[in-house]
Write an enzyme that holds these catalytic residues in place. Structure first.
Site, short mmCIF file in Angstrom:
data_model
loop_
_atom_site.label_atom_id
_atom_site.label_comp_id
_atom_site.label_asym_id
_atom_site.label_seq_id
_atom_site.Cartn_x
_atom_site.Cartn_y
_atom_site.Cartn_z
N LYS A 53 0.84 -1.20 0.00
CA LYS A 53 0.00 0.00 0.00
C LYS A 53 0.88 1.26 0.00
O LYS A 53 0.63 2.21 -0.74
CB LYS A 53 -0.93 -0.01 1.23
CG LYS A 53 -2.07 -1.03 1.10
CD LYS A 53 -2.84 -1.23 2.39
CE LYS A 53 -3.84 -2.37 2.21
NZ LYS A 53 -4.57 -2.72 3.44
N GLN A 97 -4.50 -1.66 9.57
CA GLN A 97 -4.42 -2.97 8.91
C GLN A 97 -5.04 -4.05 9.82
O GLN A 97 -4.68 -4.16 10.98
CB GLN A 97 -2.96 -3.31 8.60
CG GLN A 97 -2.77 -4.60 7.83
CD GLN A 97 -3.39 -4.55 6.42
OE1 GLN A 97 -3.26 -3.57 5.70
NE2 GLN A 97 -4.09 -5.62 6.05
N ASP A 120 -10.86 3.10 4.14
CA ASP A 120 -11.23 1.69 3.96
C ASP A 120 -12.75 1.52 3.89
O ASP A 120 -13.24 0.48 3.46
CB ASP A 120 -10.68 0.85 5.14
CG ASP A 120 -9.46 0.04 4.76
OD1 ASP A 120 -9.23 -0.16 3.54
OD2 ASP A 120 -8.73 -0.41 5.67
#
Ligand code: NAD
Length: 287
Positions: A53, A97, A120
């Site tokens: 990422k 994460q 997200d």
């Protein structure tokens, strides 16, 4: 005739090119879009995802900040970092994460992220907005799948869509998106009685389970579009999806490969959401 390949790498490259241009345009106005990534623990797969990422951000000229914590970190420290990042105007997107170590309340962590930086799209408020058909941030994997369906020219309105998997990060938001776009949606999961009965009706089949090659060609409707979200490692070290590519490609009309399918699109849509967050923040400032 064999199914057409929906090439996630090629589509991701095209979209990332457009994102790089938009990033440069913001930078020319003195705004550097920035993504903050928080990693807790030493799960090797999570480490790889975070590195990918960060590298993807840098490649399109976007700033990325990484915060790594040991597995036994007190959650209060992570909450404090999130609060700091929420208040920092130079940070436009924040992601934690997953999975987090067991002593963390993952839902509480996700809810702590500012709604307008939740790139997200996992915050309950953002999922609620998606459920109402007014999405603000679309979770990256289902967002990428929608882009792939669009690029493949797969009709969605009126189509029978079957999703296998009901997770909060893939299956459920995927179902909401497809409903919002006019598909008739069935969600199958671990308690579904006759999986093949459902998959054989699917014009659009999305597999998001994590079981290697569980969907075989005989479970697929001729002419279907097959989207494989699953990522599984075989004993020989190779990656494969949840769909048995070799048998399914003989039946479907279009299919995504693993690797090189949904995976690169997921990161691309994370970049898209971060840029969108930065553009929205910039628009607010100039009002
Ligand atoms: P998860 O473990 O949270 O969910 C799996 C789902 O599969 C559950 O809802 C479960 O009910 C269902 N399931 C389990 N056994 C089943 C069965 N026999 N029949 C039908 N359904 C069954 O997983 P997740 O986080 O949604 O991820 C699913 C897969 O997608 C994994 O392989 C993951 O690695 C992969 N993934 C890929 C990407 C990407 O970018 N390509 C992103 C996220 C997840």
């Amino acid at each position: 005739m064999e199914a057409r390949l929906i090439d996630g790498n090629a589509l991701a490259t095209t979209i990332r090119g457009e994102l790089a241009e938009r990033t440069a345009a913001l930078q020319a106005r003195g705004i550097a879009p920035g993504l903050a990534v928080i990693l807790v623990g030493d799960d090797p797969a999570s480490g790889v995802y975070v590195r990918n990422k960060t590298a993807a951000c840098e490649k399109i000229g976007m700033r990325s900040l990484q915060f790594a914590y040991a597995a036994d970190t007190d959650p209060a420290i992570v909450f404090a970092r999130i609060a700091e990042l929420n208040a920092d105007p130079t940070v436009h997107g924040i992601l934690v994460q997953l999975p987090l170590p067991k002593h963390f309340d993952s839902d509480a962590i996700l809810e702590a992220i500012a709604v307008d930086k939740d790139v997200d799209g996992f915050h309950a408020e953002n999922i609620g907005a998606l459920a109402q058909g007014k999405p603000r941030f679309i979770p990256c994997t289902p967002y990428g799948v929608m882009k792939m369906l669009e690029s493949a020219g797969t009709p969605i309105r009126g189509a029978e869509a079957v999703i296998i998997g009901r997770s909060n990060i893939v299956g459920k938001p995927m179902a909401l998106l497809l409903i919002n776009h006019g598909a008739t949606v069935t969600v199958c999961h671990s308690q579904t009685r006759d999986l093949a009965f459902h998959t054989r009706r699917a014009d659009i089949l999305v597999a998001a389970v994590g079981r290697p090659k569980m969907i075989t060609g005989d479970m697929v409707k001729p002419g279907a579009t097959l989207i494989d979200v699953g990522i599984n490692r075989l004993p020989d070290g190779k990656l494969c999806g949840d769909i048995d590519f070799d048998s399914a490609k003989k039946v479907g009309a279009a299919i995504t490969p693993v690797p090189g399918g949904v995976g690169p699109m997921t990161i691309t849509m994370l970049l898209a959401n971060t840029l969108e967050a930065a553009e929205r923040a910039a628009a607010k400032e100039t009002k």
